[in-house]
Scaffold this active site. Structure first.
Site: not given
Ligand code: SAH
Length: 504
Positions: A81, A103, A211
């Protein structure tokens, strides 16, 4: 069967299903045990390859498990990642295939379906595939989907849990998510929803949102609507556990403005609840100096503060060994052999072995080591140091040599190419005949990025790191304090006009 534990008090409070995922952890909930039924695709033959879903931890490279670290060093293929600490990739095998499938802030360099397909494809090549994921693989990281893809393709897999940013970022930000006086439950939630429906916040004493940078205004609005008082404390920990961590704090009333003013960016974790008040007292990480280390061996300096390791040089073997080999093959004329670094020890013996000799070639030559680590390294080659100065530096060594009569003695120094000459000059002044055997050289390497706004100190551990630093960055930024290991390093820094102090 999912969840062995069936009896006992009800542990779950109602949770909004509208969040993509929510986990409640209560104080009296000790053990979760999930048992997965093996579904191996109805008799499909399993590939010999194996996938390890490995948690890389939250950002501080040292917060990875031993198991995860070992797997990285063994992997044939690593799919990683964006949010993993890049230092971890340095231990990968030189011939490992390292692929970034990162990401970041909603920008996917590779869609999830392709990541799953790539995992399967690489494992079918029969290798060891490490899927390195930020924090914990199973917490908001779509690790569950990747594991399912393995099951469906009859690929053997294992999961290595990691320290999640959901707990580590608050911890490094000075906020314990639970505390007997304030909070006995905590909910971990994502603020990133698939639909546009109004959300209900989870119910717990402390809420942790991941997030959520883009949605924080809306999250706060729903918290207020569902009864959280406007004076409730909230903190955001940006780049948690990394040297460039920032903590932004306010109340539900003030926070949107505070976050905007601070230009809060992803990745960040938000903590809501009374526990945020503990930050004042418990901000241990914020208080530690952030120390840039352009040299080697970060593990030696962790007690001084948070070491930001950006090596600028690397020790490599010589291009031409002729001179060194000639000296190494005839060590008996020397009275003393002097090692001033662990690198010197390993390259010396590597060369000695290369020409078919071992520690016996030292015969009656006495051995001096600059410090305990160097002496330890020597022990590994079967050599016990005869001299080990109290003051671990070339000055200390010189002092020790002055205590004995070195007049007319032959001393051989083990050195890198272009190493400091202070010790050699000092010994010659004392009447010794000094030779040097150059067994390795330092080469400059391109470092990972560093943001000097977050650096409090720089630690130079050798003259070559001073020179490499100046050639890379030009000068030491204002406000950054400089420490040098040993007088020769300090001399080199002063020579270039750098104001520095000896590392105490
Ligand atoms: N599996 C990961 C979470 C992946 S979701 C874990 O267990 O940590 C990505 C979110 O994690 C980011 O949007 C952010 O909210 C959080 N995050 C990851 N690393 C972070 C860090 N170093 N500091 C703060 N938040 C982080």
């Amino acid at each position: 069967m999912l969840g062995k534990r069936r009896s006992g008090p009800s542990l779950w409070r109602p949770v909004s299903a509208k969040y993509s995922a929510v986990i409640l952890i209560c104080e009296n909930l000790r053990f979760f045990s999930f048992r997965f039924k093996k579904r191996l695709g109805g008799g499909t033959k399993m590939s010999k390859g194996k996938v390890y879903l490995v948690g890389a931890g939250p950002g501080d490279a040292e917060l990875i498990t031993r198991k995860g670290y070992q797997l990285i060093s063994q992997a044939d293929v690593i799919l990683h990642d964006h949010l993993i600490p890049t230092e971890l990739l340095r231990v990968a095998r030189a011939d490992a295939e390292v692929i970034s499938v990162g990401k970041y802030a909603g920008r996917h360099t590779m869609p999830q379906s392709e990541i799953n397909a790539l995992l399967v494809e690489k494992a079918r090549g029969n290798g060891t595939v490490v899927r390195l994921k930020g924090g914990d693989p199973y917490l908001f990281g779509r690790g569950g989907e990747e594991a399912e893809a393995c099951v469906e393709a009859a690929i053997d897999f294992e999961v290595v849990p990691g320290i999640t940013s959901a707990l580590a970022a608050p911890c490094y930000g000075g906020v314990p998510p639970t505390h007997r006086g304030y909070a006995s439950s905590v909910a971990l939630a994502t603020g990133h929803r698939r639909d546009e429906k109004k959300v209900e916040p989870p119910r717990a004493d402390t809420l942790v949102f991941l997030m959520s940078v883009a949605n924080i205004e809306e999250i706060i609005k729903t918290l207020r609507e569902s009864g959280w008082p406007s004076e409730t404390r909230i903190a955001a920990v940006e780049n948690g556990t990394r040297y460039d961590q920032r903590v932004v704090e306010g109340t539900l009333e003030s926070f949107v403005e505070v976050a905007q003013r601070a230009r809060l960016r992803t990745p960040a974790v938000f903590v809501v609840g009374q526990v945020v008040a503990l930050k004042e007292k418990l901000d241990w990480f914020g208080k530690r100096p952030k120390i840039l280390l352009p040299g080697m061996h970060p593990e030696k300096y962790g007690h001084l503060g948070t070491v930001v390791h950006r090596p600028l040089i690397r020790c490599v073997s010589l291009e031409d060994h002729t001179k060194a080999d000639a000296i190494l093959s005839r060590l008996s004329p020397y009275d003393w052999l002097v090692f001033t670094s662990t690198n010197g020890v390993s390259f010396f013996f590597e060369r000695l072995h290369a020409i078919g000799l071992d520690a016996r070639a030292l015969g009656s030559v006495k051995v001096a080591a600059i410090g305990k680590t160097t002496a330890e390294q020597l022990k590994g080659y079967g050599v016990l140091a005869d001299m080990l100065p109290e003051l671990e530096s070339s000055v200390g060594l010189l002092r020790e040599f002055r205590k004995i009569d070195v007049e007319g003695r032959k001393i051989l120094l083990v050195r890198p190419k272009a190493g400091a000459s202070g010790l050699s000059d000092g010994l010659a002044e004392a009447g010794a005949t000094v030779d040097a055997v150059v067994v390795y050289r330092n080469i400059e390497v391109e470092p990972d990025e560093v943001d000097f706004d977050y650096i409090d100190q720089i630690l130079f551990t050798s003259g070559s790191t001073v020179r490499a630093f100046l050639s890379r960055y030009g000068s030491v930024p204002a406000g950054v304090k400089v420490y040098c290991l040993g007088q020769p390093t300090l001399d080199e820094a002063s020579k270039h006009g750098i104001k520095a102090e000896l590392l105490p």
